[in-house]
Design a protein around this motif. Structure first.
Motif, short mmCIF file in Angstrom:
data_model
loop_
_atom_site.label_atom_id
_atom_site.label_comp_id
_atom_site.label_asym_id
_atom_site.label_seq_id
_atom_site.Cartn_x
_atom_site.Cartn_y
_atom_site.Cartn_z
N ASP A 27 0.89 -1.16 0.00
CA ASP A 27 0.00 0.00 0.00
C ASP A 27 0.91 1.19 0.00
O ASP A 27 2.07 1.11 0.49
CB ASP A 27 -0.84 -0.01 1.29
CG ASP A 27 -2.16 -0.74 1.09
OD1 ASP A 27 -2.81 -0.45 0.08
OD2 ASP A 27 -2.52 -1.57 1.93
N GLU A 50 -11.21 5.06 5.14
CA GLU A 50 -11.67 3.82 4.53
C GLU A 50 -12.55 3.08 5.53
O GLU A 50 -12.32 3.15 6.74
CB GLU A 50 -10.41 2.99 4.22
CG GLU A 50 -10.70 1.66 3.61
CD GLU A 50 -9.42 0.83 3.44
OE1 GLU A 50 -8.33 1.40 3.37
OE2 GLU A 50 -9.55 -0.39 3.37
N ARG A 63 -13.46 7.65 1.28
CA ARG A 63 -12.19 7.62 0.55
C ARG A 63 -12.06 8.77 -0.44
O ARG A 63 -11.21 8.74 -1.32
CB ARG A 63 -12.02 6.27 -0.15
CG ARG A 63 -12.03 5.12 0.83
CD ARG A 63 -11.74 3.77 0.19
NE ARG A 63 -10.33 3.46 0.26
CZ ARG A 63 -9.82 2.22 0.13
NH1 ARG A 63 -10.62 1.21 -0.08
NH2 ARG A 63 -8.52 2.01 0.19
N ASP A 87 -9.32 -7.13 -4.02
CA ASP A 87 -9.11 -6.34 -2.82
C ASP A 87 -9.09 -7.32 -1.65
O ASP A 87 -9.63 -8.43 -1.73
CB ASP A 87 -10.20 -5.27 -2.65
CG ASP A 87 -9.73 -4.14 -1.73
OD1 ASP A 87 -8.72 -4.34 -1.01
OD2 ASP A 87 -10.36 -3.07 -1.71
N LYS A 94 -6.72 0.94 -8.65
CA LYS A 94 -7.85 0.45 -7.85
C LYS A 94 -8.90 1.54 -7.69
O LYS A 94 -8.57 2.71 -7.89
CB LYS A 94 -7.35 -0.03 -6.48
CG LYS A 94 -6.80 1.07 -5.55
CD LYS A 94 -6.12 0.46 -4.34
CE LYS A 94 -5.74 1.52 -3.33
NZ LYS A 94 -5.01 0.97 -2.19
N HIS A 95 -10.14 1.23 -7.34
CA HIS A 95 -10.72 -0.10 -7.14
C HIS A 95 -11.70 -0.27 -8.28
O HIS A 95 -12.65 0.52 -8.38
CB HIS A 95 -11.45 -0.16 -5.80
CG HIS A 95 -10.56 0.26 -4.64
ND1 HIS A 95 -10.42 1.56 -4.23
CD2 HIS A 95 -9.73 -0.47 -3.83
CE1 HIS A 95 -9.57 1.62 -3.21
NE2 HIS A 95 -9.14 0.41 -2.95
N TYR A 153 -14.41 -4.10 -3.86
CA TYR A 153 -15.19 -4.96 -2.97
C TYR A 153 -16.64 -5.13 -3.45
O TYR A 153 -17.24 -6.17 -3.28
CB TYR A 153 -15.26 -4.35 -1.58
CG TYR A 153 -14.03 -4.52 -0.72
CD1 TYR A 153 -13.47 -5.77 -0.52
CD2 TYR A 153 -13.46 -3.43 -0.07
CE1 TYR A 153 -12.35 -5.94 0.29
CE2 TYR A 153 -12.35 -3.59 0.75
CZ TYR A 153 -11.80 -4.84 0.93
OH TYR A 153 -10.70 -5.00 1.74
N PHE A 165 -14.04 -6.04 5.07
CA PHE A 165 -12.67 -5.94 5.53
C PHE A 165 -12.63 -5.91 7.06
O PHE A 165 -11.86 -6.61 7.69
CB PHE A 165 -12.03 -4.68 4.95
CG PHE A 165 -10.61 -4.53 5.35
CD1 PHE A 165 -9.62 -5.19 4.65
CD2 PHE A 165 -10.26 -3.74 6.42
CE1 PHE A 165 -8.31 -5.06 5.02
CE2 PHE A 165 -8.95 -3.60 6.80
CZ PHE A 165 -7.96 -4.26 6.10
N PHE A 223 -1.61 -6.79 9.18
CA PHE A 223 -1.18 -5.39 9.03
C PHE A 223 -0.43 -4.86 10.24
O PHE A 223 0.02 -3.72 10.24
CB PHE A 223 -2.40 -4.50 8.76
CG PHE A 223 -3.03 -4.76 7.42
CD1 PHE A 223 -2.43 -4.29 6.25
CD2 PHE A 223 -4.21 -5.47 7.31
CE1 PHE A 223 -3.00 -4.53 5.01
CE2 PHE A 223 -4.79 -5.72 6.07
CZ PHE A 223 -4.18 -5.24 4.91
C1 BGC Z 1 -8.34 -1.55 0.69
C2 BGC Z 1 -7.30 -1.47 -0.40
C3 BGC Z 1 -5.95 -1.80 0.17
C4 BGC Z 1 -6.00 -3.17 0.80
C5 BGC Z 1 -4.68 -3.64 1.39
C6 BGC Z 1 -8.26 -2.85 1.45
O1 BGC Z 1 -9.07 -2.79 2.57
O2 BGC Z 1 -9.62 -1.37 0.14
O3 BGC Z 1 -7.31 -0.20 -0.99
O4 BGC Z 1 -4.98 -1.72 -0.84
O5 BGC Z 1 -6.95 -3.15 1.84
O6 BGC Z 1 -4.34 -2.87 2.48
#
Ligand code: BGC
Length: 748
Positions: free
Chosen positions: A72, A470, A148, A260, A181-182, A228, A576, A86
């Motif tokens: 990223d 996000e 975003r 994604d 993206k996206h 997504y 996510f 992460f």
């Molecule tokens: C995001 C992406 C990001 C990916 C990896 C996702 O939740 O939508 O933009 O690149 O996570 O971190």
């Protein structure tokens, strides 16, 4: 007026004659790649179709094929995470350059800077051993509240596409692949893991796909991240129309698609409808692929084709040797300079009454008020956070620039909103868990006292990365945490007031507009943001940023809100976020799938069609607070009469532009097109070309803007093809969408 369909049905065209594109560079190693595939076992091939770690997918060590390393995000190479997620890996050399965020880059309206920005990202990626960056993020800013918006570029497809293209070229010229993206129609965070975006083909083609189209065809973008959400019924990661028909079929895409994170939904869907790599996990594109081949539902040739597309990227991007990667600090001086160059041209002067700006020589004491003056905006917001080597805050920038002769005093003025998803839940002394918290009487009194003692007050308001992030959209665009009350009190104490908004998206300025003679949109402007802002405030440089999106007077004026298309009625779940919820983590894959399927299936109807942003405001005659393309300077520019021509290649317009001021300054000239007597439905006007021009004091220059005929076409729903409407066009040239200086008419 004669309408003529100039292209045959797009699918037919694609089948007969794929356009020659920058994509063809990806196929030069195909013979070698085929030879390698012939040596691979099925298991080795399938290993390449899913994540190896949270940020890599596998190569084949036995055959000397390196893993692919991803990073990223769009504004800086993200801090190194642990292989399984992460969480920080705790490295010390992984501090990167924090570039201005997407809307700030777009406010420069500079293709040249977008190229440099991309090259900066590409360079730092290489230092970290990364092959692919997960960016640029180029979705259209449909909603002012979009979580975003700050990551994305603009509400306009022409501006977004031009910058997406240059970013892509800049990055890939450094030997790093982009993963643009996206893809596609990811315009909201609410229910982003399940929402079905329902829109017409014309809207899809003319607005939402444009940035991707240019970056892929002209820029040769090597990889693409399906979004997504669903588009017209199917998840983007298994959307036949988007991935196979348009991306690969019509645009001739030769590279790989990478879902994604958590955005893959089925084995058959992904295998049949265009996905190459499942990120993350292997529950769909791992063992189930092998099992499906055994049952005859899939074939090994299908896997070969996917591996070929992945290997094309692997061969186009040289792996960084392990003993070379991560040997120096990621953030490099050269890239910090790019961040500064972008930041300088991004700052937008929205309003400047009574010449409050630039700061007058008579000012001896400045009161800087507002927590956003000291807020660091590098990290947070999830995927787009950067562990920056340093970040110059607005207060630091102002203090440094003021020097010894001007006293700068500071008061926080309000508490910042600080909801936390992860990490410690306690709030710091200047934080609040309520976004609608009224002004704190003590902080307000302290700020007012400082303001009354100063020659000039600079108020810093706006949002932060808890508010714009996000994973969620804002509820509204109101200035949070009692900022309106505070700024009113400041004005009463001292009307010599400049307001600077530190935010990624638009805010409601109804109160600010009444009390603040000068307003600046300062953005999340990267590692050198404070330096650039101070240069503009003190008049070392003239402001030259232009809004890449409309500031509505109020949220309800903007198209999706006016038509009741947003917010959605159903509340699903952010996939996510769900992936990391302990109860969801504890489920078996089958239970998790059933759970996700049980979530409400929200829809987002795009009935505003292509009336996005200024296209809506202009056509419906709704006056915005600040219009798309708006941005003042410290000088005036005069636009000479237009010399316009239309020919078989398109439209060309020339005019003289003069800097009437006594300092060098940049202007962004904008060409809009209005159809006269049209049979087809069009917005009142559309941006078709633009250019940033630097002029010395008093300098005059002849400027030419061109629009290719292809870029004047519309998507004809009945013919399923691009078509050109012949007829009269009014060419509108100006300094903003609501500040047209010269017009001319041509016929095509
Ligand atoms: C995001 C992406 C990001 C990916 C990896 C996702 O939740 O939508 O933009 O690149 O996570 O971190």
């Amino acid at each position: 007026m004669k309408r003529c369909v100039i292209l045959a049905a797009a699918l037919l065209a694609a089948a007969c004659n794929t356009p020659k594109s920058a994509q063809d560079r990806l196929t030069v190693n195909d013979a070698r790649i085929n030879a390698i595939i012939a040596q691979m076992t099925l298991e080795e091939k399938v290993e390449m179709l899913h994540s190896k770690t949270n940020m890599s997918s596998a190569g084949v060590e036995r055959l000397g094929i390196a893993d692919i390393n991803y990073a990223d995000g769009p504004f800086g190479i993200r801090e190194e995470g642990r292989p399984d997620g992460f969480m920080s890996a705790g490295w010390t050399l992984d501090s990167a350059t924090f570039f201005p965020t997407g809307s700030a880059l777009a406010a420069t309206w500079s293709e040249e800077l977008a190229y440099k920005y991309g090259s900066g990202m590409g360079k730092e990626a290489r230092l970290r051993g990364k092959d692919v960056i997960l960016g640029p993020a180029v979705n259209i800013q449909r909603l002012p509240v979009g979580g975003r918006t700050y990551e994305y570029l603009s509400e306009d497809p022409v501006l977004s596409a031009a910058l997406a293209l240059e970013y892509t070229k800049g990055c890939q010229d450094e030997g790093t692949a982009v993963c643009i993206k996206h893809f596609a129609v990811n315009n909201q965070e609410t229910n982003r893991g399940s929402v079905n975006a329902i829109l017409s083909e014309r809207t899809l083609r003319e607005i939402y796909l444009k940035p991707f189209e240019r970056a892929i065809i002209e820029g040769g973008a090597m990889s693409v991240m399906p979004a997504y959400n669903k588009v017209n019924g199917d998840y983007c990661s298994e959307n036949e129309h988007l991935l196979n028909e348009i991306l690969r079929g019509e645009w001739g895409f030769k590279g790989m698609t990478v879902s994604d994170w958590g955005g893959t939904h089925s084995t058959m869907g992904a295998m049949l409808h265009g996905l190459n790599v499942q990120m993350t996990g292997s529950n769909y594109l791992g063992q189930p692929v092998i099992d499906s081949i055994a049952t005859g539902a899939l074939t090994e040739e299908m896997v070969d084709e996917k591996v070929r597309q992945i290997l094309r990227v692997r061969f186009a991007v040289k792996p960084v040797p392990a003993d070379v990667a991560n040997t120096v600090m990621t953030s490099q001086r050269e890239c910090q300079q790019i961040a500064l160059d972008v930041a300088r041209k991004a700052v937008v002067l929205l309003k400047n009454e009574n010449g409050v700006l630039p700061v007058s020589k008579d000012v001896k004491k400045i009161a800087v008020i507002g927590q956003n003056a000291v807020l660091k905006v590098q990290s947070g917001g999830m995927g787009a956070g950067v562990k920056a080597l340093y970040e110059v805050t607005p207060l630091e920038g102002i203090t440094r620039r003021a020097g010894a002769d001007i006293e700068v005093v500071y008061a926080p003025g309000y508490r910042n909103y600080a909801r936390r998803m992860w990490g410690p839940q306690e709030l710091g002394p200047l934080e609040t868990s309520r976004i609608d918290e009224p002004a704190d009487p003590e902080l307000l009194a302290q700020a007012v006292e400082l303001a009354s003692s100063a020659d000039l007050v600079i108020f810093f308001g706006g949002t932060n990365k808890t508010i714009e992030t996000e994973g969620s959209d804002r509820k509204d665009i109101k200035l949070p945490c009692g900022q309106e009350e505070l700024v009113q009190a400041l004005y009463e104490a001292n009307p010599s007031l400049v307001s600077v908004l530190i935010s990624g998206g638009p805010t409601d300025l109804q109160v600010l507009e009444k009390v603040s003679p000068a307003i600046v949109q300062g953005w999340w402007n990267g590692t050198e943001g404070g330096t650039a802002l101070a240069e503009v405030l003190f008049g070392d440089i003239a402001p030259s940023g232009k809004l890449p999106f409309t500031f509505p007077v109020k949220l309800e004026d903007s198209p999706a809100f006016a038509l009741g298309n947003f917010p959605d009625k159903n509340v699903g779940g952010d996939l996510f976020t769900l992936m990391f919820r302990p109860d969801v983590l504890a489920m078996s894959p089958e239970e998790r799938q059933a759970f996700i399927a049980s979530l409400p299936q929200p829809e987002s109807r795009y009935t505003e069609e292509f009336y996005v942003g200024y296209r809506w405001f202009d056509t419906k005659e709704v006056k915005p607070m600040y219009a798309f393309g708006h941005g003042l300077s410290y000088v005036d520019f005069t636009y000479g009469p237009l010399r316009a021509k239309a020919g078989s290649n398109g439209v060309k317009v020339s005019f003289n532009l003069k800097n009437e001021g006594n300092m060098p300054a940049d202007e962004v000239v904008q060409l809009y097109v209005r159809r006269v007597g049209s049979e087809v439905e069009w917005p009142v006007k559309e941006l078709k070309a633009f250019r940033r021009v630097s002029l010395r004091a008093g300098e005059s220059r002849s400027i030419t803007l061109e629009v290719a005929l292809d870029n004047l076409r519309y998507w004809d729903e009945r013919a399923s093809a691009w078509a050109l409407e012949h007829g009269r066009l009014e060419l509108l040239v100006g300094s903003a969408s609501d500040d047209i200086r010269q017009t001319a008419e041509v016929s095509i």
